[in-house]
Write a protein that holds these residues in place. Structure first.
Motif, mmCIF file in Angstrom:
data_model
loop_
_atom_site.group_PDB
_atom_site.id
_atom_site.type_symbol
_atom_site.label_atom_id
_atom_site.label_comp_id
_atom_site.label_asym_id
_atom_site.label_seq_id
_atom_site.Cartn_x
_atom_site.Cartn_y
_atom_site.Cartn_z
ATOM 1 N N PHE A 1 49.906 32.572 10.548
ATOM 2 C CA PHE A 1 48.856 32.803 11.534
ATOM 3 C C PHE A 1 48.602 34.292 11.678
ATOM 4 O O PHE A 1 49.534 35.085 11.768
ATOM 5 N N PRO A 2 47.322 34.684 11.723
ATOM 6 C CA PRO A 2 47.003 36.100 11.930
ATOM 7 C C PRO A 2 47.479 36.545 13.310
ATOM 8 O O PRO A 2 47.386 35.803 14.283
ATOM 9 N N ILE A 3 47.991 37.772 13.361
ATOM 10 C CA ILE A 3 48.474 38.340 14.614
ATOM 11 C C ILE A 3 47.698 39.624 14.889
ATOM 12 O O ILE A 3 47.547 40.474 14.008
ATOM 13 N N VAL A 4 47.219 39.753 16.120
ATOM 14 C CA VAL A 4 46.516 40.945 16.573
ATOM 15 C C VAL A 4 47.339 41.570 17.689
ATOM 16 O O VAL A 4 47.753 40.880 18.618
ATOM 17 N N LEU B 1 41.891 51.223 23.865
ATOM 18 C CA LEU B 1 42.940 50.263 23.580
ATOM 19 C C LEU B 1 43.314 50.515 22.124
ATOM 20 O O LEU B 1 42.474 50.962 21.340
ATOM 21 N N PHE B 2 44.542 50.239 21.750
ATOM 22 C CA PHE B 2 44.995 50.496 20.385
ATOM 23 C C PHE B 2 45.258 49.159 19.700
ATOM 24 O O PHE B 2 46.054 48.353 20.182
ATOM 25 N N VAL B 3 44.571 48.943 18.589
ATOM 26 C CA VAL B 3 44.566 47.645 17.929
ATOM 27 C C VAL B 3 45.191 47.740 16.543
ATOM 28 O O VAL B 3 44.865 48.641 15.768
ATOM 29 N N THR B 4 46.095 46.802 16.260
ATOM 30 C CA THR B 4 46.665 46.623 14.936
ATOM 31 C C THR B 4 46.598 45.132 14.614
ATOM 32 O O THR B 4 46.452 44.307 15.522
ATOM 33 N N ALA B 5 46.692 44.789 13.338
ATOM 34 C CA ALA B 5 46.581 43.380 12.964
ATOM 35 C C ALA B 5 47.264 43.128 11.627
ATOM 36 O O ALA B 5 47.417 44.047 10.812
ATOM 37 N N ILE B 6 47.627 41.871 11.417
ATOM 38 C CA ILE B 6 48.172 41.431 10.135
ATOM 39 C C ILE B 6 47.680 40.005 9.891
ATOM 40 O O ILE B 6 47.577 39.209 10.818
ATOM 41 N N VAL C 1 38.545 42.842 13.485
ATOM 42 C CA VAL C 1 39.124 42.610 14.807
ATOM 43 C C VAL C 1 38.645 43.680 15.788
ATOM 44 O O VAL C 1 38.323 43.381 16.936
ATOM 45 N N GLN C 2 38.596 44.919 15.339
ATOM 46 C CA GLN C 2 38.140 46.012 16.197
ATOM 47 C C GLN C 2 36.755 45.689 16.757
ATOM 48 O O GLN C 2 36.516 45.822 17.963
ATOM 49 N N LYS C 3 35.843 45.241 15.917
ATOM 50 C CA LYS C 3 34.481 44.897 16.355
ATOM 51 C C LYS C 3 34.492 43.741 17.345
ATOM 52 O O LYS C 3 33.738 43.730 18.316
ATOM 53 N N LYS C 4 35.361 42.758 17.096
ATOM 54 C CA LYS C 4 35.435 41.604 17.993
ATOM 55 C C LYS C 4 35.951 42.020 19.376
ATOM 56 O O LYS C 4 35.447 41.564 20.392
ATOM 57 N N ILE C 5 36.949 42.880 19.411
ATOM 58 C CA ILE C 5 37.512 43.307 20.690
ATOM 59 C C ILE C 5 36.513 44.157 21.462
ATOM 60 O O ILE C 5 36.413 44.051 22.687
ATOM 61 N N GLU C 6 35.753 44.972 20.750
ATOM 62 C CA GLU C 6 34.711 45.769 21.410
ATOM 63 C C GLU C 6 33.720 44.866 22.138
ATOM 64 O O GLU C 6 33.189 45.232 23.183
ATOM 65 N N LYS C 7 33.491 43.669 21.603
ATOM 66 C CA LYS C 7 32.484 42.759 22.161
ATOM 67 C C LYS C 7 33.066 41.664 23.048
ATOM 68 O O LYS C 7 32.326 40.788 23.507
ATOM 69 N N ASP D 1 36.588 31.585 21.596
ATOM 70 C CA ASP D 1 35.919 32.620 20.822
ATOM 71 C C ASP D 1 36.228 33.990 21.404
ATOM 72 O O ASP D 1 36.554 34.111 22.586
ATOM 73 N N TRP D 2 36.059 35.016 20.587
ATOM 74 C CA TRP D 2 36.321 36.379 21.022
ATOM 75 C C TRP D 2 35.498 36.759 22.248
ATOM 76 O O TRP D 2 35.935 37.538 23.073
#
Length: 166
Positions: free
Chosen positions: A99-102, A128-133, A140-146, A23-24
């Motif tokens: 598959f999703p990529i972050v 940190l700089f976040v991109t995703a596909i 994803v931004q919220k998940k990484i923050e936590k 989990d994140w």
């Protein structure tokens, strides 16, 4: 499962490590995969993926990905609003968009990208700089923050970085 990848280069050898976690907000990995291979390409400015993608794909061939798994790379998925892809975008294509990529990058890329998010963690003033596909970048931004850990780098991503350098 979430699989985070990083590669470290020493002379003509590339060491790629993958930490798998459930989990994140996990604070401990479920499994660690490691591989050393010869460097396929020299560093080329603006084409980092040519060097790192073969390393990730080689290690991925030893991992049984399942539906709903997510992959994190140390870098960018997209580089600008004109469609220029980063490492994560090329990985997404290589995996047939299954598959999703972050992408989580430590340094900002200069071109504007409406899909890039800055994530501030802990008391750090440096994001940190976040991109995703294949997955919503705002989620994803919220998940990484936590993610676990009280510093700029989440606990497991810090461990990943350390393992590649050992």
């Amino acid at each position: 499962m979430i699989y985070a990848f990083d590669t470290y280069y020493l002379n003509d050898i590339a060491k790629t490590v993958c930490i798998a976690f459930e989990d994140w907000d996990s604070d401990i990995e479920k499994e660690i995969f490691t591989e050393k291979i010869s460097v396929a390409a020299q560093y080329e400015s603006g084409a980092f993926y040519k060097r790192e993608l073969p390393c990730i794909l080689s290690l991925l061939s030893k991992i049984n990905l399942k539906e709903n798994d997510i992959i994190i790379v140390d870098g960018y998925v997209s580089l600008n609003d004109d469609g220029k892809m980063g490492l994560g975008g090329y990985l997404y294509e290589a995996l047939d968009k299954n598959f999703p990529i972050v992408g989580i990058a430590k340094n900002e890329f200069s071109a504007a990208d409406s899909q890039r998010r800055s994530v501030y963690r802990g008391v750090s003033k440096t994001p940190l700089f976040v991109t995703a596909i294949g997955i919503d970048v705002d989620e994803v931004q919220k998940k990484i923050e936590k993610m676990h850990g009280s510093f700029r780098f989440p606990t497991l991503l810090k461990k990943l970085d350390q393992l590649t350098r050992e």
